[in-house]
Design a protein around this motif. Structure first.
Motif, PDB file in Angstrom:
ATOM      1  N   THR A   1       5.391   8.357   8.035  1.00  0.00           N
ATOM      2  CA  THR A   1       5.645   7.677   6.766  1.00  0.00           C
ATOM      3  C   THR A   1       6.331   8.621   5.778  1.00  0.00           C
ATOM      4  O   THR A   1       5.911   9.762   5.590  1.00  0.00           O
ATOM      5  CB  THR A   1       4.330   7.164   6.161  1.00  0.00           C
TER       6      THR A   1
ATOM      7  N   GLU B   1      -6.638  -0.381   8.763  1.00  0.00           N
ATOM      8  CA  GLU B   1      -6.360   0.955   8.244  1.00  0.00           C
ATOM      9  C   GLU B   1      -4.854   1.153   8.136  1.00  0.00           C
ATOM     10  O   GLU B   1      -4.071   0.362   8.651  1.00  0.00           O
ATOM     11  CB  GLU B   1      -6.942   2.034   9.172  1.00  0.00           C
ATOM     12  N   ARG B   2      -4.483   2.204   7.432  1.00  0.00           N
ATOM     13  CA  ARG B   2      -3.075   2.576   7.405  1.00  0.00           C
ATOM     14  C   ARG B   2      -2.647   3.009   8.795  1.00  0.00           C
ATOM     15  O   ARG B   2      -3.447   3.494   9.580  1.00  0.00           O
ATOM     16  CB  ARG B   2      -2.834   3.720   6.426  1.00  0.00           C
TER      17      ARG B   2
ATOM     18  N   ASN C   1       5.904   0.482   4.252  1.00  0.00           N
ATOM     19  CA  ASN C   1       5.273   1.320   5.251  1.00  0.00           C
ATOM     20  C   ASN C   1       4.436   0.425   6.153  1.00  0.00           C
ATOM     21  O   ASN C   1       4.474  -0.791   6.033  1.00  0.00           O
ATOM     22  CB  ASN C   1       4.424   2.423   4.598  1.00  0.00           C
TER      23      ASN C   1
ATOM     24  N   ASP D   1       0.811  -1.207   0.000  1.00  0.00           N
ATOM     25  CA  ASP D   1       0.000   0.000   0.000  1.00  0.00           C
ATOM     26  C   ASP D   1       0.849   1.263   0.000  1.00  0.00           C
ATOM     27  O   ASP D   1       0.473   2.279   0.530  1.00  0.00           O
ATOM     28  CB  ASP D   1      -0.937  -0.006   1.210  1.00  0.00           C
ATOM     29  N   SER D   2       2.041   1.196  -0.579  1.00  0.00           N
ATOM     30  CA  SER D   2       2.908   2.373  -0.542  1.00  0.00           C
ATOM     31  C   SER D   2       2.649   3.333  -1.697  1.00  0.00           C
ATOM     32  O   SER D   2       3.197   4.421  -1.736  1.00  0.00           O
ATOM     33  CB  SER D   2       4.377   1.933  -0.567  1.00  0.00           C
TER      34      SER D   2
ATOM     35  N   GLN E   1       0.857  -0.803   8.346  1.00  0.00           N
ATOM     36  CA  GLN E   1      -0.595  -0.880   8.370  1.00  0.00           C
ATOM     37  C   GLN E   1      -1.041  -1.449   9.711  1.00  0.00           C
ATOM     38  O   GLN E   1      -0.258  -2.062  10.443  1.00  0.00           O
ATOM     39  CB  GLN E   1      -1.114  -1.764   7.228  1.00  0.00           C
TER      40      GLN E   1
ATOM     41  N   LYS F   1       0.619   7.614   9.427  1.00  0.00           N
ATOM     42  CA  LYS F   1       0.882   8.438   8.243  1.00  0.00           C
ATOM     43  C   LYS F   1       1.894   9.544   8.550  1.00  0.00           C
ATOM     44  O   LYS F   1       2.662   9.954   7.683  1.00  0.00           O
ATOM     45  CB  LYS F   1      -0.421   9.058   7.749  1.00  0.00           C
TER      46      LYS F   1
END
Length: 642
Positions: free
Chosen positions: A217, A210-211, A193, A175-176, A195, A214
């Motif tokens: 990141t 969810e991420r 990254n 999911d980067s 999650q 953030k």
């Protein structure tokens, strides 16, 4: 594992021995673009260049990308073509790649060759010497883990799990793209990254939630995290990047540990602020893989900083507060080797970590080093199926539930690195030996029984010629059991054991006292029948001699035994008369033992105490039965030395 940020093998790669004539491939290799480098080196080989340097680099390009079949093929050719020129390190890598394809017999051969050729202070030569623990021992470890591949795993790298508020934070490449679609040249995958995943009620699976984080990141790698006990501080590993990517004098971008502080929002969400670089980081070496002790006072991590024994070692610092830490301390040779130690996870019971410096099943294996009064014990391999012939690492566990997560790039996974949930079954084995408690000689032929705490017999066995015994039954951890031993001419031995709270073997040696020896209130005594004397006499009678001969026989059997003789009377008759009579009888007893060959120096004393040491209340004037008076008329043989 295709050697993502997590492995920190950039440290190893700086040991490249020489450049080749393929400058394009060398440039790719130096940038750790191993897929493309391998292709370019193979073109060079196909064009006829079979030089040592090309074969070394080609083997390494596959080895560092965990392509063990290809790595073993090219290392084999290297060793065949240049048998006297190959550095010892390549024998180790060849053996490791053979383990990676489960060719254990050939791997053992080359591990021995490595041990004989490598410098003596390389700890791997001791760990792989196959003297104390063999590969067969590790293969025969009873399975104690049940693994399940998680639904969140992708075709790329998913790893680095950590518990957080009942959920799971993990690192992934999938999911980067919301930041940047750059791919990492090492393994042709996007940057990493984090999650957040929801752990199922059974703790056997995780689903994407969810991420995570953030605020921390970047467009580069973030992975391998830890939290303070109150979960208000996060420690994470990142490329040396703070708005700008920094490199050392060799052009290497090293790794660093950063911290950030949680700020609660009104809706219950968390923002990570006040991002700081830890003060023991450096532009010149890598620091990563943090783990915080349960009391929040210590931070464990991995580094190749000065003072490292191998490629990467585990270090520890004291957390002093206000971004202050003690100087890093290497955990030493019991834990660290000249290989790679990484992914530490500390609990209140043990340190878990991955290593290729100890004997294992191939690649990185997970090891456990138990904590004993603040000191780490020698690491033990946790065996299959937790470990495999590939890389197994990033182990975390809830010690109370015996559930946790581990990562692996084994072939049965969904992609590159996968996260597996596990349930740890806690089984204990009981074994030991039976010995003579006086002479310490091992006792063969003793009947050894295993019972539960209710006294129900579970298993029975017989001690072997060397006194050893072992039960086959797998026992529960943290449970009470009783081991009972019986043998002719010995008193029965009974020992209660409580098995530890982790799988393993409980060693239970049991000493048996000879039948004539008893322990009374912590005092060892030779117990024989009553020695009778004629009225007002101290001469040894025939029936008394029969009993005393038992003492003689025992003292001849156990040459180190030293005794003192005590003679006692009841309270009847005059006090002084009883004292003198008992003293004559004690000395007559001593003289008899000496006449039968007992050395005088082995009888420390022979004293009569009359009625001064009654063992009941039958003193002067107290009416007692004959049986009650008889208890006080006794001779005692107290063992003072053995």
């Amino acid at each position: 594992m295709k050697r993502t940020i997590t492995i920190l093998v950039l440290l190893i790669l700086q040991q490249a021995f020489s450049q080749t004539k393929n400058k394009t491939a060398d440039a790719l290799f130096d940038k750790m673009y191993y897929i493309e480098a391998a292709k370019s080196y193979e073109l060079t080989v196909n064009s006829g260049d079979h030089s040592k340097e090309i074969l070394m680099r080609l083997g390494d390009a596959h080895y560092f990308n965990t392509q063990m079949q290809s790595a073993s093929t090219w290392y084999a050719k290297l060793i065949h073509d240049y048998p006297n020129e190959v550095p010892a390190e390549y024998l180790f890598r060849y053996a490791q790649s053979l383990q990676g394809i489960q060719n254990y017999e050939l791997a053992k051969k080359w591990m021995k060759n490595f041990a004989s050729k490598q410098k003596s202070n390389d700890t791997r030569t001791q760990n792989f010497s196959l003297k104390n623990v063999t590969l067969e021992d590790i293969e025969n470890i009873k399975p104690s883990f049940l693994l399940e591949n998680l639904a969140i795993n992708s075709a790329y790298s998913d790893f680095g799990p950590m518990f957080y508020k009942g959920d799971l934070v993990y690192s992934t490449t999938i999911d980067s793209s919301y930041l940047k679609t750059n791919k990492y040249g090492w393994n042709d995958q996007p940057y990493l990254n984090m999650q957040l995943g929801k752990i199922s009620e059974s703790q056997a699976n995780v689903t994407f939630k969810e991420r995570f984080g953030k605020e921390i990141t970047t467009q580069y790698h973030e992975a391998c995290i830890a939290f303070s006990p109150d979960e208000k501080t996060i420690y994470f590993t990142r490329n040396n990047y703070n708005g700008k990517l920094k490199r050392d004098s060799k052009g290497i971008n090293n790794l660093k540990i950063y911290s950030a502080t949680a700020t609660e929002n009104g809706n219950g969400s968390v923002q990570w602020k006040d991002i700081k670089e830890l003060p023991f980081n450096s532009d010149n070496y890598s620091v990563g893989h943090p783990s915080v002790s349960k009391d929040g006072k210590k931070l464990y991590f991995v580094s190749d900083m000065p003072g490292t024994l191998g490629s990467t070692d585990i270090f520890v610092v004291d957390i002093l507060g206000n971004n202050q830490y003690s100087d890093p301390k290497n955990l030493g040779e019991k834990v660290n080797t000249t290989g790679r130690e990484m992914f530490p996870y500390i609990t209140d019971q043990a340190l878990y970590f991955a290593s290729d410096g100890f004997l294992g099943l191939g690649g990185l294996d997970v090891f456990e080093s138990s904590l004993n009064e603040g000191v780490f014990e020698s690491p033990k391999n946790l065996g299959a199926p937790l470990n495999s012939n590939r890389d197994d690492f990033a182990f975390i566990v809830n010690e109370e539930t015996n559930r946790g997560f581990v990562c692996s790039n084994r072939k049965t996974g969904k992609g590159d690195d996968d996260i597996y949930s596990f349930e740890r079954f806690c089984n204990q084995a009981v074994k030991g030996y039976v010995f003579d408690a006086i002479s310490n000689n091992k006792i063969a032929g003793a009947m050894v029984s295993l019972k539960n705490q209710n006294g129900e017999k579970l298993e029975e066995t017989v001690s072997q010629i060397d006194g050893k015994y072992e039960f086959n039954k797998a026992l529960d951890c943290n449970s009470t059991y009783i081991v009972e031993v019986s043998k002719d001419n010995y008193a029965n031995g009974i020992k209660t054991i409580i098995t530890p709270n982790s799988s393993g073997t409980t060693e239970t040696p049991i000493g048996l006292d000879p039948a004539l020896i008893v322990r009374e209130n912590g005092v060892l005594k030779i117990k024989i029948g009553i020695i009778f004397f004629d009225l007002d006499k101290s001469e040894i009678r025939y029936d008394a001699a029969i009993e005393l001969n038992k003492v003689v026989l025992l003292m001849h059997q156990y040459n180190g035994v030293v005794i003192k003789i005590e003679s006692h009377t009841d309270s009847r008759a005059d006090d002084q008369y009883n004292l003198e009579l008992s003293d004559r009888r004690a000395k007559a007893t001593r003289d008899y033992l000496i006449s039968q060959g007992v050395a005088p120096e082995r009888i420390e004393s022979a004293i009569g105490y009359g009625e001064t040491q009654l063992i009941n209340n039958c003193s002067n004037g107290v009416p007692c039965t004959e049986a009650q008076h008889q208890i006080n008329r006794r001779s005692e043989f107290i063992i003072t030395k053995m």
